[in-house]
Design a protein around this motif. Structure first.
Motif, PDB file in Angstrom:
ATOM      1  N   TYR A  30       0.835  -1.203   0.000  1.00 29.47           N
ATOM      2  CA  TYR A  30       0.000   0.000   0.000  1.00 29.47           C
ATOM      3  C   TYR A  30       0.869   1.251   0.000  1.00 29.47           C
ATOM      4  N   ARG A  41      -7.364  -4.650  -8.223  1.00 30.51           N
ATOM      5  CA  ARG A  41      -7.296  -3.523  -7.288  1.00 30.51           C
ATOM      6  C   ARG A  41      -5.885  -2.946  -7.165  1.00 30.51           C
ATOM      7  N   ASN A  42      -4.891  -3.678  -7.649  1.00 35.13           N
ATOM      8  CA  ASN A  42      -3.511  -3.204  -7.604  1.00 35.13           C
ATOM      9  C   ASN A  42      -3.251  -2.186  -8.715  1.00 35.13           C
ATOM     10  N   GLU A  63       0.112   1.863  -5.320  1.00 36.16           N
ATOM     11  CA  GLU A  63      -0.841   0.964  -4.680  1.00 36.16           C
ATOM     12  C   GLU A  63      -1.701   1.833  -3.766  1.00 36.16           C
ATOM     13  N   ASN A 115      -5.083   1.330  -3.002  1.00 35.88           N
ATOM     14  CA  ASN A 115      -6.248   0.678  -2.411  1.00 35.88           C
ATOM     15  C   ASN A 115      -5.784  -0.156  -1.211  1.00 35.88           C
ATOM     16  N   PRO A 116      -6.158   0.253   0.008  1.00 39.32           N
ATOM     17  CA  PRO A 116      -5.694  -0.495   1.181  1.00 39.32           C
ATOM     18  C   PRO A 116      -6.234  -1.923   1.247  1.00 39.32           C
ATOM     19  N   GLU A 117      -7.272  -2.214   0.476  1.00 37.36           N
ATOM     20  CA  GLU A 117      -7.848  -3.567   0.468  1.00 37.36           C
ATOM     21  C   GLU A 117      -7.149  -4.488  -0.541  1.00 37.36           C
ATOM     22  N   ALA A 118      -6.316  -3.935  -1.395  1.00 35.82           N
ATOM     23  CA  ALA A 118      -5.642  -4.743  -2.421  1.00 35.82           C
ATOM     24  C   ALA A 118      -4.554  -5.600  -1.780  1.00 35.82           C
TER      25      ALA A 118
END
Length: 180
Positions: free
Chosen positions: A90, A121-122, A161, A163-166
């Motif tokens: 991230y 999402r990356n 990066e 997106n913290p959920e990726a």
């Protein structure tokens, strides 16, 4: 296996399956503990994995699959010249660079990025190109098992990066040269 050569823009894109993704991710990232710097500061020159991980069965499987896939799209024999791993988390990205340096007589002809761990999402792999007065930007969305092959001289970078959920993006990259 899906192979999509895009000859007009110098790229080959394919999906490759690996028998043990966790082992491949470990092989791509475990070596970093031998360096006395944080993982996100290690750059291209510092990350050569050859022959450190090539002897593991999972890395040999990956290299063989990549050479077979690229061999189906080229009319000349290629061999692995360099291999390294990279993990981006991230808020990280890879800087603008190419894999070819005429000052050191680099023998690389083609380069590749192979995604051991990533999803949509990356951050994308981006190739900005200026052709005459036109600006063209070719983006590749990451995904586990995606192989992107390109000329070694072509500059590229990865988007942040953001997106913290990726998942952490784990990429194994390398250079190929024409076999002698």
């Amino acid at each position: 296996m899906r192979i999509t050569p895009i000859i007009e823009t110098y790229f080959l894109e394919a999906d490759i399956d690996i028998s043990d993704w966790d082992a491949l991710c470990d092989a791509a990232t475990d070596f970093k503990s031998t360096y006395d710097v944080p993982m996100n500061t290690i750059q291209y020159e510092d990350t050569a994995l050859m022959p450190r991980i090539e002897d593991t069965p999972i890395v040999k499987e990956m290299v063989d699959n990549i050479l077979q896939t690229v061999g189906q799209a080229t009319s000349y024999p290629l061999e692995l010249y360099e291999l390294w791993g990279c993990k981006k988390q991230y808020k990280q990205s890879m800087m603008f660079h190419s894999h070819w340096d005429p000052k050191i007589h680099n023998h690389a002809n083609l380069s590749f990025a192979f995604y051991a761990q990533a999803d949509e999402r990356n951050g994308n792999l981006v190739f900005p190109m200026h052709i005459y007065n036109c600006f063209i930007e070719r983006k590749f969305t990451p995904g586990r098992g995606k192989l992107v092959v390109f000329p070694s001289w072509l500059f590229h970078y990865t988007e942040h990066e953001d997106n913290p959920e990726a998942p952490d993006r784990i990429v194994i990259s390398g250079n190929l040269k024409v076999s002698e």
